[in-house]
Write a protein that holds these residues in place. Structure first.
Motif, PDB file in Angstrom:
ATOM      1  N   VAL A  79       2.557   5.884   0.402  1.00 62.33           N
ATOM      2  CA  VAL A  79       1.657   6.336   1.462  1.00 62.33           C
ATOM      3  C   VAL A  79       1.194   5.112   2.250  1.00 62.33           C
ATOM      4  N   VAL A  80       1.288   5.193   3.572  1.00 61.17           N
ATOM      5  CA  VAL A  80       0.928   4.084   4.449  1.00 61.17           C
ATOM      6  C   VAL A  80      -0.216   4.526   5.354  1.00 61.17           C
ATOM      7  N   LEU A  81      -1.260   3.741   5.397  1.00 60.77           N
ATOM      8  CA  LEU A  81      -2.383   4.002   6.302  1.00 60.77           C
ATOM      9  C   LEU A  81      -2.437   2.884   7.326  1.00 60.77           C
ATOM     10  N   LYS A  82      -2.175   3.212   8.588  1.00 56.03           N
ATOM     11  CA  LYS A  82      -2.213   2.227   9.660  1.00 56.03           C
ATOM     12  C   LYS A  82      -3.509   2.353  10.465  1.00 56.03           C
ATOM     13  N   SER A  83      -3.766   1.319  11.301  1.00 58.66           N
ATOM     14  CA  SER A  83      -4.988   1.270  12.122  1.00 58.66           C
ATOM     15  C   SER A  83      -6.238   1.366  11.254  1.00 58.66           C
ATOM     16  N   ALA A  84      -6.207   0.735  10.075  1.00 57.34           N
ATOM     17  CA  ALA A  84      -7.325   0.837   9.133  1.00 57.34           C
ATOM     18  C   ALA A  84      -8.592   0.166   9.645  1.00 57.34           C
ATOM     19  N   GLU A  85      -8.477  -0.631  10.710  1.00 61.13           N
ATOM     20  CA  GLU A  85      -9.679  -1.225  11.286  1.00 61.13           C
ATOM     21  C   GLU A  85     -10.621  -0.164  11.848  1.00 61.13           C
ATOM     22  N   HIS A  86     -10.111   1.057  12.028  1.00 59.21           N
ATOM     23  CA  HIS A  86     -10.921   2.144  12.573  1.00 59.21           C
ATOM     24  C   HIS A  86     -11.518   3.048  11.496  1.00 59.21           C
ATOM     25  N   LEU A  87     -11.346   2.687  10.235  1.00 63.71           N
ATOM     26  CA  LEU A  87     -11.955   3.467   9.161  1.00 63.71           C
ATOM     27  C   LEU A  87     -13.478   3.381   9.239  1.00 63.71           C
ATOM     28  N   LYS A  88     -14.124   4.511   9.093  1.00 62.61           N
ATOM     29  CA  LYS A  88     -15.586   4.532   9.034  1.00 62.61           C
ATOM     30  C   LYS A  88     -16.033   4.209   7.612  1.00 62.61           C
ATOM     31  N   ALA A  89     -17.303   3.846   7.475  1.00 54.24           N
ATOM     32  CA  ALA A  89     -17.823   3.470   6.155  1.00 54.24           C
ATOM     33  C   ALA A  89     -17.643   4.605   5.147  1.00 54.24           C
ATOM     34  N   ALA A  90     -17.892   5.833   5.583  1.00 52.61           N
ATOM     35  CA  ALA A  90     -17.748   6.983   4.674  1.00 52.61           C
ATOM     36  C   ALA A  90     -16.298   7.156   4.238  1.00 52.61           C
ATOM     37  N   ASP A  91     -15.351   6.880   5.142  1.00 46.93           N
ATOM     38  CA  ASP A  91     -13.929   6.982   4.799  1.00 46.93           C
ATOM     39  C   ASP A  91     -13.546   5.913   3.779  1.00 46.93           C
ATOM     40  N   ARG A  92     -14.064   4.705   3.959  1.00 45.43           N
ATOM     41  CA  ARG A  92     -13.771   3.628   3.010  1.00 45.43           C
ATOM     42  C   ARG A  92     -14.328   3.965   1.629  1.00 45.43           C
ATOM     43  N   GLU A  93     -15.503   4.597   1.601  1.00 46.16           N
ATOM     44  CA  GLU A  93     -16.097   5.018   0.326  1.00 46.16           C
ATOM     45  C   GLU A  93     -15.185   6.028  -0.378  1.00 46.16           C
ATOM     46  N   ARG A  94     -14.682   6.991   0.371  1.00 45.46           N
ATOM     47  CA  ARG A  94     -13.818   8.017  -0.218  1.00 45.46           C
ATOM     48  C   ARG A  94     -12.522   7.402  -0.748  1.00 45.46           C
ATOM     49  N   LEU A  95     -11.952   6.485   0.008  1.00 45.87           N
ATOM     50  CA  LEU A  95     -10.725   5.833  -0.436  1.00 45.87           C
ATOM     51  C   LEU A  95     -10.969   5.015  -1.702  1.00 45.87           C
ATOM     52  N   ALA A  96     -12.103   4.333  -1.746  1.00 43.15           N
ATOM     53  CA  ALA A  96     -12.419   3.517  -2.922  1.00 43.15           C
ATOM     54  C   ALA A  96     -12.560   4.389  -4.171  1.00 43.15           C
ATOM     55  N   LYS A  97     -13.212   5.540  -4.025  1.00 45.30           N
ATOM     56  CA  LYS A  97     -13.379   6.443  -5.169  1.00 45.30           C
ATOM     57  C   LYS A  97     -12.028   7.000  -5.622  1.00 45.30           C
ATOM     58  N   GLU A  98     -11.171   7.357  -4.655  1.00 43.48           N
ATOM     59  CA  GLU A  98      -9.861   7.909  -4.995  1.00 43.48           C
ATOM     60  C   GLU A  98      -8.972   6.870  -5.667  1.00 43.48           C
ATOM     61  N   ALA A  99      -9.123   5.587  -5.237  1.00 41.99           N
ATOM     62  CA  ALA A  99      -8.284   4.515  -5.783  1.00 41.99           C
ATOM     63  C   ALA A  99      -8.506   4.331  -7.280  1.00 41.99           C
ATOM     64  N   ALA A 100      -9.669   4.737  -7.763  1.00 39.77           N
ATOM     65  CA  ALA A 100      -9.956   4.600  -9.199  1.00 39.77           C
ATOM     66  C   ALA A 100      -9.021   5.451 -10.054  1.00 39.77           C
ATOM     67  N   TYR A 101      -8.428   6.479  -9.446  1.00 39.93           N
ATOM     68  CA  TYR A 101      -7.540   7.392 -10.174  1.00 39.93           C
ATOM     69  C   TYR A 101      -6.056   7.121  -9.886  1.00 39.93           C
ATOM     70  N   ARG A 102      -5.775   6.028  -9.204  1.00 35.15           N
ATOM     71  CA  ARG A 102      -4.395   5.713  -8.835  1.00 35.15           C
ATOM     72  C   ARG A 102      -3.930   4.445  -9.524  1.00 35.15           C
ATOM     73  N   ASP A 103      -2.611   4.348  -9.745  1.00 27.16           N
ATOM     74  CA  ASP A 103      -2.050   3.121 -10.307  1.00 27.16           C
ATOM     75  C   ASP A 103      -0.813   2.741  -9.498  1.00 27.16           C
ATOM     76  N   ALA A 104      -0.042   1.795 -10.009  1.00 30.14           N
ATOM     77  CA  ALA A 104       1.095   1.264  -9.260  1.00 30.14           C
ATOM     78  C   ALA A 104       2.217   2.280  -9.065  1.00 30.14           C
ATOM     79  N   THR A 105       2.157   3.396  -9.795  1.00 32.85           N
ATOM     80  CA  THR A 105       3.176   4.435  -9.585  1.00 32.85           C
ATOM     81  C   THR A 105       2.854   5.291  -8.359  1.00 32.85           C
ATOM     82  N   GLN A 106       1.645   5.093  -7.801  1.00 31.72           N
ATOM     83  CA  GLN A 106       1.210   5.844  -6.633  1.00 31.72           C
ATOM     84  C   GLN A 106       0.617   4.882  -5.607  1.00 31.72           C
ATOM     85  N   PRO A 107       1.421   3.986  -5.031  1.00 35.13           N
ATOM     86  CA  PRO A 107       0.880   2.921  -4.181  1.00 35.13           C
ATOM     87  C   PRO A 107       0.426   3.412  -2.802  1.00 35.13           C
ATOM     88  N   LEU A 108      -0.578   2.723  -2.288  1.00 39.14           N
ATOM     89  CA  LEU A 108      -1.064   2.935  -0.924  1.00 39.14           C
ATOM     90  C   LEU A 108      -1.008   1.601  -0.202  1.00 39.14           C
TER      91      LEU A 108
END
Length: 339
Positions: A85-114
């Motif tokens: 999964v590729v996320l481009k233009s990440a400079e436009h992420l809002k603070a709430a979006d970054r929070e959600r991504l950070a929480k989701e990343a806790a459940y991901r490992d190298a078999t599911q890269p972003l």
């Protein structure tokens, strides 16, 4: 260039690429900076490292639904063993979006890269970006300095197994400027131009790459930057007498709008004209023209430009549709002001 284990230590591009090719596969990658060519190259290496057969899903921050991205991230593909999964233009992420991504990343490992890509330098203290630095691999890619361009042309030539004279390298760097994507495209043209020979001299550069100025591709970029649709259409039809030149023309436009966006961000940050000129390597009238053009495009306009140009680049490489027709439609959409 900053890499994962030591964000303050800057590595050369080849050192970053070597780590991506041979190192650990990470759950998170963050590629940021102003040199999109190198970011794209790093992204391609991640794809190869994850697996060439891996499915790739691309999302754009501020345009695509974060809910859909989160649903895709970690969901097995029906058509591939792995998904990148590729996320481009990440400079436009809002603070709430970054929070959600950070929480989701806790459940991901190298078999599911972003893989996260951002234009400009990111603040690694911010939520999610700090997690990328801690848990993943980060690299910052900066445009080359003018005195490094000849070395880059030589590097591109070696990758294509051709030789480039020192005079030819300097001339090509002068003609193209600090745009690695355009430099790479011009080397490809030169390889085809001298084939079956493998030596490129200054005469070949003048004959092949000299048309960058002869056929006013920079005038076309200026016309589009000024949103002068009629002039842009006229120049496009005058330039593109050979439709095989469509990609070099597109890459010249990409280089122009990359600098335009950089100028816009520098103006917004309160930099003086002198400081902006030092940052992008332009002065006097040329610099003032870019500053003026940057006021004609909003940040939304420029994000849409990058989205469209990425799609067009892929389309030009994979379709039989007339390149002139595709570029006509592109000029029309870019020059049209947003409501």
């Amino acid at each position: 260039m900053a890499a994962s284990k030591s964000p303050s230590a800057f590595l050369r591009p080849e050192e970053v690429f070597a780590q991506l090719q041979k190192g650990t596969v990470y759950p998170l990658y963050l590629f940021h900076g102003d040199e999109n060519y190198l970011i794209d190259r790093a992204l391609a290496l991640v794809h190869t490292r994850v697996g060439k057969a891996a499915a790739v899903r691309v999302f754009y921050a501020g345009e695509d639904s974060l809910d859909v991205l989160l649903e895709t991230w970690g969901t097995p593909s029906l058509f591939a063993a792995q998904t990148l999964v590729v996320l481009k233009s990440a400079e436009h992420l809002k603070a709430a979006d970054r929070e959600r991504l950070a929480k989701e990343a806790a459940y991901r490992d190298a078999t599911q890269p972003l893989a996260v890509c951002a234009h400009g330098k990111m603040d690694l203290r911010q939520t999610f970006f700090s997690l990328c630095a801690k848990k993943g691999f980060i690299a910052e890619f900066r445009p080359p300095f003018p005195n490094q361009l000849a070395d880059w042309t030589q590097r591109f030539a070696r990758e294509r197994k051709v030789s480039l004279s020192a005079e030819a390298a300097l001339l090509l760097a002068e003609l193209v400027g600090p745009d690695l994507l355009a430099l790479s495209a011009e080397i490809d043209k030169l390889v085809a131009f001298v084939f079956p020979a493998t030596a490129i001299d200054a005469a070949a550069v003048s004959a092949c790459a000299g048309d960058l100025h002869k056929y006013s591709v920079f005038d076309l970029a200026d016309a589009l930057g000024q949103r002068d649709r009629q002039k842009a259409f006229g120049l496009l039809h005058r330039i593109l007498t050979d439709e095989r030149e469509a990609l070099p023309v597109l890459h010249a436009l990409i280089g122009h709008f990359r600098r335009l966006w950089q100028v816009k961000e520098l103006v917004a940050s309160g930099k003086t004209e002198e400081e902006i000129g030092q940052a992008i390597g332009l002065r006097a009238q040329r610099l003032r023209q870019l500053i003026s053009q940057s006021r004609l495009y909003t940040a939304v306009d420029l994000r849409r430009f990058w989205h469209r140009v990425t799609t067009l680049d892929l389309t030009l490489k994979s379709t039989r549709t007339s390149p002139l027709a595709l570029l006509d439609a592109f000029v029309l959409t870019v020059s049209t002001r947003s409501p």
